[in-house]
Write an enzyme that holds these catalytic residues in place. Structure first.
Site, PDB file in Angstrom:
ATOM      1  N   SER A 141      15.783 -14.128 -32.427  1.00 28.35           N
ATOM      2  CA  SER A 141      14.658 -14.841 -31.810  1.00 28.35           C
ATOM      3  C   SER A 141      14.351 -14.368 -30.384  1.00 28.35           C
ATOM      4  O   SER A 141      14.010 -15.158 -29.516  1.00 28.35           O
ATOM      5  CB  SER A 141      14.893 -16.351 -31.837  1.00 28.35           C
ATOM      6  OG  SER A 141      15.004 -16.804 -33.184  1.00 28.35           O
TER       7      SER A 141
ATOM      8  N   GLU B  19      21.577  -9.976 -42.922  1.00 27.68           N
ATOM      9  CA  GLU B  19      20.919 -10.210 -44.224  1.00 27.68           C
ATOM     10  C   GLU B  19      21.523  -9.314 -45.303  1.00 27.68           C
ATOM     11  O   GLU B  19      21.657  -9.712 -46.452  1.00 27.68           O
ATOM     12  CB  GLU B  19      19.403  -9.988 -44.090  1.00 27.68           C
ATOM     13  CG  GLU B  19      18.740 -11.138 -43.328  1.00 27.68           C
ATOM     14  CD  GLU B  19      17.517 -10.747 -42.521  1.00 27.68           C
ATOM     15  OE1 GLU B  19      16.901  -9.704 -42.788  1.00 27.68           O
ATOM     16  OE2 GLU B  19      17.186 -11.509 -41.585  1.00 27.68           O
TER      17      GLU B  19
ATOM     18  N   ASN C 230      12.907  -4.496 -35.880  1.00 24.27           N
ATOM     19  CA  ASN C 230      13.395  -4.490 -37.264  1.00 24.27           C
ATOM     20  C   ASN C 230      12.334  -5.221 -38.086  1.00 24.27           C
ATOM     21  O   ASN C 230      12.265  -6.444 -38.067  1.00 24.27           O
ATOM     22  CB  ASN C 230      14.754  -5.214 -37.329  1.00 24.27           C
ATOM     23  CG  ASN C 230      15.237  -5.407 -38.758  1.00 24.27           C
ATOM     24  OD1 ASN C 230      14.721  -4.782 -39.691  1.00 24.27           O
ATOM     25  ND2 ASN C 230      16.224  -6.276 -38.932  1.00 24.27           N
TER      26      ASN C 230
ATOM     27  N   LYS D  47      12.096  -5.477 -41.222  1.00 23.77           N
ATOM     28  CA  LYS D  47      12.615  -6.069 -42.476  1.00 23.77           C
ATOM     29  C   LYS D  47      11.680  -5.696 -43.638  1.00 23.77           C
ATOM     30  O   LYS D  47      11.099  -4.614 -43.623  1.00 23.77           O
ATOM     31  CB  LYS D  47      12.785  -7.580 -42.310  1.00 23.77           C
ATOM     32  CG  LYS D  47      13.557  -7.925 -41.022  1.00 23.77           C
ATOM     33  CD  LYS D  47      14.026  -9.341 -40.934  1.00 23.77           C
ATOM     34  CE  LYS D  47      14.818  -9.519 -39.648  1.00 23.77           C
ATOM     35  NZ  LYS D  47      15.402 -10.839 -39.507  1.00 23.77           N
TER      36      LYS D  47
ATOM     37  N   GLY E 277      15.658 -15.408 -36.755  1.00 21.98           N
ATOM     38  CA  GLY E 277      14.490 -15.950 -37.448  1.00 21.98           C
ATOM     39  C   GLY E 277      14.373 -17.469 -37.363  1.00 21.98           C
ATOM     40  O   GLY E 277      13.579 -18.070 -38.075  1.00 21.98           O
TER      41      GLY E 277
ATOM     42  N   HIS F 299      23.259  -5.287 -41.074  1.00 26.48           N
ATOM     43  CA  HIS F 299      22.481  -6.462 -40.674  1.00 26.48           C
ATOM     44  C   HIS F 299      22.990  -7.682 -41.435  1.00 26.48           C
ATOM     45  O   HIS F 299      23.403  -7.565 -42.594  1.00 26.48           O
ATOM     46  CB  HIS F 299      20.990  -6.234 -40.960  1.00 26.48           C
ATOM     47  CG  HIS F 299      20.136  -7.295 -40.367  1.00 26.48           C
ATOM     48  ND1 HIS F 299      19.928  -8.504 -40.998  1.00 26.48           N
ATOM     49  CD2 HIS F 299      19.468  -7.359 -39.189  1.00 26.48           C
ATOM     50  CE1 HIS F 299      19.155  -9.257 -40.221  1.00 26.48           C
ATOM     51  NE2 HIS F 299      18.864  -8.586 -39.125  1.00 26.48           N
TER      52      HIS F 299
ATOM     53  N   GLU G  82      24.073  -9.959 -33.035  1.00 26.38           N
ATOM     54  CA  GLU G  82      23.059 -10.897 -33.497  1.00 26.38           C
ATOM     55  C   GLU G  82      23.720 -12.156 -34.058  1.00 26.38           C
ATOM     56  O   GLU G  82      24.173 -12.163 -35.208  1.00 26.38           O
ATOM     57  CB  GLU G  82      22.212 -10.264 -34.607  1.00 26.38           C
ATOM     58  CG  GLU G  82      21.514  -8.990 -34.189  1.00 26.38           C
ATOM     59  CD  GLU G  82      20.336  -8.673 -35.108  1.00 26.38           C
ATOM     60  OE1 GLU G  82      19.204  -8.656 -34.624  1.00 26.38           O
ATOM     61  OE2 GLU G  82      20.563  -8.476 -36.314  1.00 26.38           O
TER      62      GLU G  82
HETATM   63  P1  PGA Z   1      14.413 -12.260 -35.260  1.00 22.30           P
HETATM   64  O1  PGA Z   1      15.290 -11.212 -36.122  1.00 22.30           O
HETATM   65  O2  PGA Z   1      14.029 -11.560 -33.999  1.00 22.30           O
HETATM   66  O3  PGA Z   1      13.219 -12.564 -36.134  1.00 22.30           O
HETATM   67  O4  PGA Z   1      15.283 -13.454 -35.027  1.00 22.30           O
HETATM   68  C1  PGA Z   1      16.247 -10.391 -35.509  1.00 22.30           C
HETATM   69  C2  PGA Z   1      16.930  -9.538 -36.545  1.00 22.30           C
HETATM   70  O5  PGA Z   1      17.173 -10.013 -37.664  1.00 22.30           O
HETATM   71  O6  PGA Z   1      17.251  -8.366 -36.280  1.00 22.30           O
END
Ligand code: PGA
Length: 254
Positions: free
Chosen positions: A216, A100, A9, A11, A176, A98, A170
């Site tokens: 992560s 976000e 992803n 983003k 992140g 997601h 998640e």
């Molecule tokens: P990350 O993001 O691997 O940077 O923690 C995962 C995601 O938001 O899908």
């Protein structure tokens, strides 16, 4: 046999030229289907990079995902992108719900559900994201929150359609942040999500659904996470931006 699916992803990262460059590098590592040993690979890219991404991965086993889409089919929705527009471009998957999108853009389970159904109707495969916040986990509401998001997101989705749905668990506090759920913690929630799918669709269907872990995930922690019984892949943000590190996670899934 459930599929192991490793998805990136990106983003809001990479212009269309940057996307094509990274995908060429990734394609050179992935080589072919045989080399992947049954692992499926997806990259989620921003809208403006999707056409280049589809072109750069033609003839490779890498599939392309959008990171969002409209719940509407067409019409007066300035600035929105429909499922049909994505499908016609050669996009196969779409990341929906997601955290976000939920936290920053106010997407609710009802919005996410409408998007999931619109995606399936247009022949796109949704990656439905669910996950609890830190305060949910600390107050013992992890299963409740994930169960609500799962059921809300899948409302009205048929048993037949479930063959085309991926679920991504998640934990929001792990996205992140560099903090990963321990493999045991992740497995506990994955097992819960599977049991919720059994309740909704029965054992045979639930056993076939790929449930990805996200938050992560890196080449270093991927082997242990992917070794868990109910963890069938990953949804990767930061570590998917470079071909080498993303391939490290793919290799762990083989
Ligand atoms: P990350 O993001 O691997 O940077 O923690 C995962 C995601 O938001 O899908």
């Amino acid at each position: 046999m459930r599929k192991t699916i490793i998805a990136g992803n990106w983003k809001m990262n990479k212009t269309h030229t940057e996307a094509a460059k990274t995908l060429k590098e990734l394609a050179a590592l992935v080589i072919d289907k045989e080399n992947l040993g049954g692992v499926e690979v997806i990259i989620g890219a921003p809208f403006t990079a999707l056409e280049s991404a589809v072109r750069a991965t033609e003839g490779t086993p890498i599939a392309i995902a959008a990171e969002n889409m409209s719940e509407h089919a067409s019409g007066a929705f300035t600035g929105e992108i429909s499922a049909t527009m994505l499908k016609e471009l050669g996009v196969e998957y779409v990341i929906l719900g997601h955290s976000e999108r939920r936290a920053i853009y106010g997407e609710t389970d009802a919005t996410v559900n409408a998007k999931v159904k619109a995606a399936l109707k247009a022949g796109l495969k949704p990656i439905l994201c669910i996950g609890e916040q830190l305060e949910d986990r600390e107050s013992g509401r992890t299963n409740e929150v994930n169960g609500t998001q799962l059921k809300g997101g899948l409302e009205g989705v048929t048993t037949e359609d479930m063959a085309n749905v991926i679920v991504a668990y998640e934990p929001v506090w792990a996205i992140g942040t560099g903090v990963t759920a321990t493999p045991e913690m992740a497995e506990e929630t994955h097992a819960f999500v599977r049991s919720a799918l059994v309740e909704l669709y029965g054992n045979a269907v639930a056993e076939e659904v790929t449930i990805q872990y996200g938050g992560s995930m890196k080449p270093g922690n991927a082997p242990e996470l992917l070794a868990q019984k109910n963890i069938d892949g990953g949804l990767i943000g930061g570590a998917a931006l470079e071909a080498d590190s993303f391939y490290g996670i793919i290799a762990a899934g083989k």
